[in-house]
Design a protein around this motif. Structure first.
Motif, PDB file in Angstrom:
ATOM      1  N   LYS A 198       0.835  -1.211   0.000  1.00  0.00           N
ATOM      2  CA  LYS A 198       0.000   0.000   0.000  1.00  0.00           C
ATOM      3  C   LYS A 198       0.864   1.254   0.000  1.00  0.00           C
ATOM      4  O   LYS A 198       0.557   2.229  -0.697  1.00  0.00           O
ATOM      5  N   GLU A 199       1.958   1.223   0.763  1.00  0.00           N
ATOM      6  CA  GLU A 199       2.859   2.380   0.792  1.00  0.00           C
ATOM      7  C   GLU A 199       3.501   2.612  -0.572  1.00  0.00           C
ATOM      8  O   GLU A 199       3.614   3.761  -1.027  1.00  0.00           O
ATOM      9  N   ILE A 200       3.897   1.533  -1.234  1.00  0.00           N
ATOM     10  CA  ILE A 200       4.538   1.685  -2.548  1.00  0.00           C
ATOM     11  C   ILE A 200       3.527   2.192  -3.571  1.00  0.00           C
ATOM     12  O   ILE A 200       3.854   3.049  -4.411  1.00  0.00           O
ATOM     13  N   HIS A 201       2.303   1.687  -3.523  1.00  0.00           N
ATOM     14  CA  HIS A 201       1.269   2.189  -4.446  1.00  0.00           C
ATOM     15  C   HIS A 201       1.045   3.682  -4.246  1.00  0.00           C
ATOM     16  O   HIS A 201       0.909   4.447  -5.226  1.00  0.00           O
ATOM     17  N   LEU A 202       1.016   4.097  -2.993  1.00  0.00           N
ATOM     18  CA  LEU A 202       0.825   5.516  -2.702  1.00  0.00           C
ATOM     19  C   LEU A 202       1.994   6.343  -3.244  1.00  0.00           C
ATOM     20  O   LEU A 202       1.798   7.428  -3.820  1.00  0.00           O
ATOM     21  N   GLU A 203       3.206   5.823  -3.090  1.00  0.00           N
ATOM     22  CA  GLU A 203       4.389   6.538  -3.584  1.00  0.00           C
ATOM     23  C   GLU A 203       4.401   6.607  -5.104  1.00  0.00           C
ATOM     24  O   GLU A 203       4.740   7.642  -5.695  1.00  0.00           O
ATOM     25  N   ILE A 204       4.029   5.515  -5.779  1.00  0.00           N
ATOM     26  CA  ILE A 204       4.000   5.508  -7.246  1.00  0.00           C
ATOM     27  C   ILE A 204       2.969   6.494  -7.768  1.00  0.00           C
ATOM     28  O   ILE A 204       3.226   7.253  -8.720  1.00  0.00           O
ATOM     29  N   LEU A 205       1.787   6.511  -7.158  1.00  0.00           N
ATOM     30  CA  LEU A 205       0.756   7.453  -7.574  1.00  0.00           C
ATOM     31  C   LEU A 205       1.196   8.894  -7.349  1.00  0.00           C
ATOM     32  O   LEU A 205       0.940   9.780  -8.180  1.00  0.00           O
ATOM     33  N   ARG A 206       1.862   9.130  -6.231  1.00  0.00           N
ATOM     34  CA  ARG A 206       2.342  10.490  -5.948  1.00  0.00           C
ATOM     35  C   ARG A 206       3.363  10.929  -6.988  1.00  0.00           C
ATOM     36  O   ARG A 206       3.301  12.050  -7.512  1.00  0.00           O
ATOM     37  N   ARG A 207       4.316  10.068  -7.306  1.00  0.00           N
ATOM     38  CA  ARG A 207       5.338  10.417  -8.291  1.00  0.00           C
ATOM     39  C   ARG A 207       4.728  10.616  -9.678  1.00  0.00           C
ATOM     40  O   ARG A 207       5.078  11.562 -10.396  1.00  0.00           O
ATOM     41  N   SER A 208       3.825   9.719 -10.056  1.00  0.00           N
ATOM     42  CA  SER A 208       3.234   9.810 -11.398  1.00  0.00           C
ATOM     43  C   SER A 208       2.429  11.093 -11.555  1.00  0.00           C
ATOM     44  O   SER A 208       2.529  11.785 -12.578  1.00  0.00           O
ATOM     45  N   ARG A 209       1.642  11.418 -10.552  1.00  0.00           N
ATOM     46  CA  ARG A 209       0.820  12.625 -10.653  1.00  0.00           C
ATOM     47  C   ARG A 209       1.683  13.883 -10.626  1.00  0.00           C
ATOM     48  O   ARG A 209       1.429  14.837 -11.376  1.00  0.00           O
ATOM     49  N   LEU A 210       2.714  13.877  -9.799  1.00  0.00           N
ATOM     50  CA  LEU A 210       3.600  15.041  -9.740  1.00  0.00           C
ATOM     51  C   LEU A 210       4.357  15.212 -11.043  1.00  0.00           C
ATOM     52  O   LEU A 210       4.537  16.332 -11.531  1.00  0.00           O
ATOM     53  N   ASP A 211       4.820  14.109 -11.632  1.00  0.00           N
ATOM     54  CA  ASP A 211       5.504  14.187 -12.927  1.00  0.00           C
ATOM     55  C   ASP A 211       4.575  14.719 -14.011  1.00  0.00           C
ATOM     56  O   ASP A 211       4.985  15.510 -14.874  1.00  0.00           O
ATOM     57  N   TYR A 212       3.320  14.287 -13.971  1.00  0.00           N
ATOM     58  CA  TYR A 212       2.359  14.728 -14.998  1.00  0.00           C
ATOM     59  C   TYR A 212       2.058  16.214 -14.863  1.00  0.00           C
ATOM     60  O   TYR A 212       1.994  16.933 -15.867  1.00  0.00           O
TER      61      TYR A 212
ATOM     62  N   LEU B  97       8.008  21.877 -17.082  1.00  0.00           N
ATOM     63  CA  LEU B  97       8.107  23.227 -16.528  1.00  0.00           C
ATOM     64  C   LEU B  97       9.553  23.629 -16.262  1.00  0.00           C
ATOM     65  O   LEU B  97       9.876  24.820 -16.264  1.00  0.00           O
ATOM     66  N   ASN B  98      10.426  22.653 -16.020  1.00  0.00           N
ATOM     67  CA  ASN B  98      11.847  22.966 -15.852  1.00  0.00           C
ATOM     68  C   ASN B  98      12.429  23.587 -17.111  1.00  0.00           C
ATOM     69  O   ASN B  98      13.162  24.587 -17.066  1.00  0.00           O
ATOM     70  N   LEU B  99      12.122  22.983 -18.246  1.00  0.00           N
ATOM     71  CA  LEU B  99      12.635  23.507 -19.514  1.00  0.00           C
ATOM     72  C   LEU B  99      12.014  24.855 -19.841  1.00  0.00           C
ATOM     73  O   LEU B  99      12.685  25.730 -20.405  1.00  0.00           O
ATOM     74  N   ILE B 100      10.744  25.037 -19.508  1.00  0.00           N
ATOM     75  CA  ILE B 100      10.092  26.331 -19.748  1.00  0.00           C
ATOM     76  C   ILE B 100      10.748  27.415 -18.895  1.00  0.00           C
ATOM     77  O   ILE B 100      10.923  28.551 -19.345  1.00  0.00           O
ATOM     78  N   ALA B 101      11.130  27.069 -17.670  1.00  0.00           N
ATOM     79  CA  ALA B 101      11.791  28.049 -16.803  1.00  0.00           C
ATOM     80  C   ALA B 101      13.178  28.411 -17.320  1.00  0.00           C
ATOM     81  O   ALA B 101      13.642  29.539 -17.124  1.00  0.00           O
ATOM     82  N   LEU B 102      13.864  27.470 -18.002  1.00  0.00           N
ATOM     83  CA  LEU B 102      15.215  27.727 -18.513  1.00  0.00           C
ATOM     84  C   LEU B 102      15.226  28.324 -19.924  1.00  0.00           C
ATOM     85  O   LEU B 102      16.231  28.889 -20.346  1.00  0.00           O
TER      86      LEU B 102
ATOM     87  N   ASP C 252      -1.366  19.256  -5.147  1.00  0.00           N
ATOM     88  CA  ASP C 252      -2.144  20.374  -5.699  1.00  0.00           C
ATOM     89  C   ASP C 252      -1.416  21.702  -5.488  1.00  0.00           C
ATOM     90  O   ASP C 252      -1.382  22.556  -6.391  1.00  0.00           O
ATOM     91  N   THR C 253      -0.828  21.878  -4.310  1.00  0.00           N
ATOM     92  CA  THR C 253      -0.082  23.108  -4.035  1.00  0.00           C
ATOM     93  C   THR C 253       1.141  23.214  -4.941  1.00  0.00           C
ATOM     94  O   THR C 253       1.427  24.280  -5.507  1.00  0.00           O
ATOM     95  N   LYS C 254       1.863  22.104  -5.090  1.00  0.00           N
ATOM     96  CA  LYS C 254       3.044  22.120  -5.949  1.00  0.00           C
ATOM     97  C   LYS C 254       2.676  22.377  -7.406  1.00  0.00           C
ATOM     98  O   LYS C 254       3.410  23.067  -8.118  1.00  0.00           O
ATOM     99  N   ALA C 255       1.547  21.822  -7.836  1.00  0.00           N
ATOM    100  CA  ALA C 255       1.122  22.045  -9.225  1.00  0.00           C
ATOM    101  C   ALA C 255       0.802  23.518  -9.471  1.00  0.00           C
ATOM    102  O   ALA C 255       1.200  24.097 -10.494  1.00  0.00           O
ATOM    103  N   GLY C 256       0.085  24.148  -8.530  1.00  0.00           N
ATOM    104  CA  GLY C 256      -0.223  25.568  -8.688  1.00  0.00           C
ATOM    105  C   GLY C 256       1.022  26.433  -8.657  1.00  0.00           C
ATOM    106  O   GLY C 256       1.194  27.327  -9.505  1.00  0.00           O
ATOM    107  N   LEU C 257       1.908  26.167  -7.703  1.00  0.00           N
ATOM    108  CA  LEU C 257       3.150  26.935  -7.629  1.00  0.00           C
ATOM    109  C   LEU C 257       4.036  26.675  -8.838  1.00  0.00           C
ATOM    110  O   LEU C 257       4.707  27.587  -9.338  1.00  0.00           O
TER     111      LEU C 257
END
Length: 691
Positions: free
Chosen positions: A254-268, A273-278, A647-652
């Motif tokens: 369950k912990e790994i599933h939560l971590e995978i979902l967090r990474r996938s959503r954050l990556d999406y 945006l890194n390249l857009i900033a540079l 959600d906060t990271k996506a907005g920022l």
């Protein structure tokens, strides 16, 4: 007659059938030949492909050995190896292949990019800026590569735990389940499982597992190794909810599933945006070139102090935006590891006694509230920096920032004076470019102005009459009186502008303010580290809950043994727990009270409170009877926190990622163009009034 016709018919039919049979046999033989030829060609192709692959791998291995001997390149290769060593652990051959493959790829991309950019613009300032951008892109590429492999390792771990569960149902033995699961597991995770299997079968499994804990790439494999050893040592128990070991695997899954979902959503959400900033780094020069060619009046802005300040601000915004984007995309909240010490530059500067004493003059003295507050902050943030080193860092940053900011201010004044002295006289054009004759005439006027300015010793107090008389002495036949007046006024304005280029009090105050901001920056980082460290604390406390939920069911388990197992899993709380174990024989309750006072984290303190109850009053199982409900609550709580954080990271991320582009367009093109247009319009309005 009928017999002859019959015989002829039989002959013709026989010949036709023979021909058809021959054609079929010829076709079958040619098909077999084609198949054999294709098979031979495929074998040759695969053989050449394997030969090329073997040669490429040999080249990478030789390149690794060669690069380690080159001073600067060796440090770069070792840095990449350190990032990849956790994922490709215990496989030196493949680790070197991955390291050199990534190294050559990054260096090749950066080299080609630098060559193309140098061909486009060969100015020194632009090359330095591109080199700085190359360093940033290098870090970005390494992070992308490592994050993709870490995510793949997590996905392989999900399949591994499922297979271990199946094998454990078959055999009922942890070691056999691990051994058989390595055959079907992914390459990266199978290396770790083999290492865990070897540690469990070692003469001293506890010592071997301690070594594995240090090299474990994530907390999930560490917990998996720990609970596997725990079941092997104490045995499994079947409760109403099922096997203890299988419950532990379910919790990790369950912990790994939560971590995978967090990474996938954050990556999406933060993808690209890194390249857009540079990206604005590469568009400053083209925008400036286009504006100068289309609007000659913009030369005055780009060559002025305001132009340089705008360019510096844009670059600062780009760097800050990229750093913030890197922090937003960071998966591990902190890289803290207990017990790791490394000689820092603050420690080296502290060996200079005079510098250390001067630095500590500005720091709070011992036995004062400020000193106690700062020591508590250093302890809460889990930094390895001492109090003296921290203030050496702050004061050194203050000095460096002050020197750099003052150098920038003096450079701007010097550059402005050079532009006043040597730039061609600007015309009255708003659109288009000056012709070659106009440029030549403007340069001649500038040289003539400089000659007169040097005659008056660049004095800003020179009068109009003095300059007019000198122009009268040097004027050529055919010059109109209006040209004389215009030249005199222009030279007076140049002298006044030249005289105003000196260090002003507000510039000094601005440099001090910027330096004070740099002085406060390490302190702000400590507050930030203390805040994000709470998430790591929650992770570690959840691991403690998983361990205790299994240990409490064991017969004759004691509080001291629980602390020993907590010490094996601990990272942030490792040193306080070890100190508690050392003092445990001198008084269990006193040692636990000291542990509770030292770590002011509510979730951990609740564990210590239950351990205090289990010392003498009630059994361990009874003290932790509500552990399942707490674990369920903490899991749901962290799930909600992850969603809010994403959600906060996506907005920022959207705001920060596009800020450099907005700054480039408005600060470097739109606003200057509007300002110059108003200035030119006012000049034209004055000229119209004189008609």
């Amino acid at each position: 007659m009928n017999i002859n016709l019959l015989l002829r018919s039989i002959l013709i039919i026989s010949l036709v059938l023979f021909g058809l049979l021959y054609a079929v046999l010829s076709w079958l033989r040619s098909r077999d030949q084609n198949r054999s030829q294709q098979s031979l060609d495929q074998q040759i192709f695969h053989k050449n492909k394997l030969r090329f692959k073997d040669r490429w791998q040999q080249f990478l291995q030789a390149s690794y050995v060669f690069s380690i001997k080159i001073p600067l390149l060796s440090s770069y290769v070792r840095k990449i190896r350190k990032r990849l060593s956790g994922i490709h652990a215990y496989d030196e051959y493949h680790l070197r292949l991955k390291v050199m493959n990534l190294t050559l790829t990054i260096l090749g991309i950066l080299s080609i990019s630098l060559i193309l950019l140098y061909v486009m613009n060969s100015s020194l300032a632009f090359i330095l800026l591109v080199a700085m951008t190359a360093v940033v892109i290098n870090s970005l590429l390494i992070d992308m590569y490592v994050n993709s492999h870490e995510k793949r390792l997590l996905l392989q771990m999900v399949d591994l735990f499922s297979d271990v569960r199946h094998r454990y149902h078959q055999h009922g033995m942890v070691v056999e389940a691990l051994y058989e699961s390595t055959e079907t597991a992914g390459h990266e995770v199978s290396l770790h499982v083999r290492k865990i299997y070897a540690a469990l079968n070692a003469t001293d499994p506890s010592e071997e597992l301690e070594r594995y804990y240090e090299a474990s790439p994530n907390r999930f494999l560490k917990a998996f190794a720990g609970i596997s050893y725990m079941i092997m040592e104490f045995g499994d128990k079947v409760k109403e909810q099922g096997s203890i070991y299988l419950q532990g695997l379910s919790g990790l899954t369950k912990e790994i599933h939560l971590e995978i979902l967090r990474r996938s959503r954050l990556d999406y959400l933060l993808k690209g945006l890194n390249l857009i900033a540079l990206a604005p780094v590469f568009f400053t020069k083209p925008i400036e070139h286009w504006a100068r060619n289309s609007f000659p009046a913009m030369d005055e802005f780009y060559m002025s102090k305001l132009g340089y300040i705008a360019k510096i601000l844009i670059y600062v915004i780009i760097i800050i935006a990229y750093l913030f984007m890197q922090k937003l995309q960071q998966y591990d909240e902190t890289s803290y590891r207990a017990g790791k010490t490394k000689r820092t530059w603050e420690q080296m500067l502290s060996s200079i006694d005079l510098y250390k004493r001067f630095t500590l003059l500005w720091a709070p003295k011992p036995q004062t509230p400020g000193y106690a507050k700062m020591v508590r902050l250093l302890k809460d943030s889990n930094t390895a920096t001492r109090y003296e080193w921290f203030y050496i860092r702050r004061f050194t940053l203050f000095l460096l920032t002050f020197v750099v900011s003052m150098s920038v201010v003096m450079f701007l004044h010097t550059s402005a004076r050079n532009h006043i002295m040597y730039d061609p006289v600007s015309g009255d054009h708003i659109f288009g470019q000056m012709t070659a004759d106009q440029k030549k005439q403007a340069k001649q006027l500038s040289d003539k102005d400089l000659e007169i300015m040097k005659e008056v010793n660049m004095s800003p107090t020179s009068s109009y009459e003095d300059i007019a008389s000198r122009l009268e002495n040097t004027k050529k036949q055919g010059h109109e009186k209006d040209d004389m007046v215009t030249s005199a006024n222009r030279i007076v304005q140049k002298l006044e502008a030249y005289g105003s280029e000196y260090l002003k009090w507000w510039e000094l105050l601005l440099c001090i303010s910027i330096s004070f901001t740099a002085y406060q920056f390490p302190l702000w980082m400590l507050y930030f580290q203390r805040k994000v460290r709470y998430m790591d604390m929650r992770h570690e406390v959840y691991e403690f809950h998983t361990v205790i939920s299994m240990l409490r069911e064991m017969d004759r388990i004691s509080v001291e043994e629980i602390l020993e197992w907590m010490d094996r899993f601990a990272v942030i709380f490792k040193i306080p727990i070890q100190r508690c174990l050392i003092n445990f024989d001198n008084g269990a309750e006193l040692a636990l009270h000291e542990l509770k006072e030292e770590i002011r984290f509510a979730d951990f303190q609740r564990i210590v409170d239950k351990l205090l109850l289990a010392v003498e009053k009630i059994p361990v199982a009874q003290a932790f009877d509500d552990l399942e409900s707490e674990m369920s609550f903490y899991f749901e709580q962290r799930k909600q926190e992850y969603e809010k954080t994403i959600d906060t990271k996506a907005g920022l991320g959207k705001i920060i990622g596009f800020t450099p582009m907005y700054a480039l367009i408005f600060m470097y093109l739109v606003i200057p163009l509007i300002g110059m247009s108003f200035v030119q319009m006012s000049v034209y309005y004055e000229q119209i009034q004189k008609i």
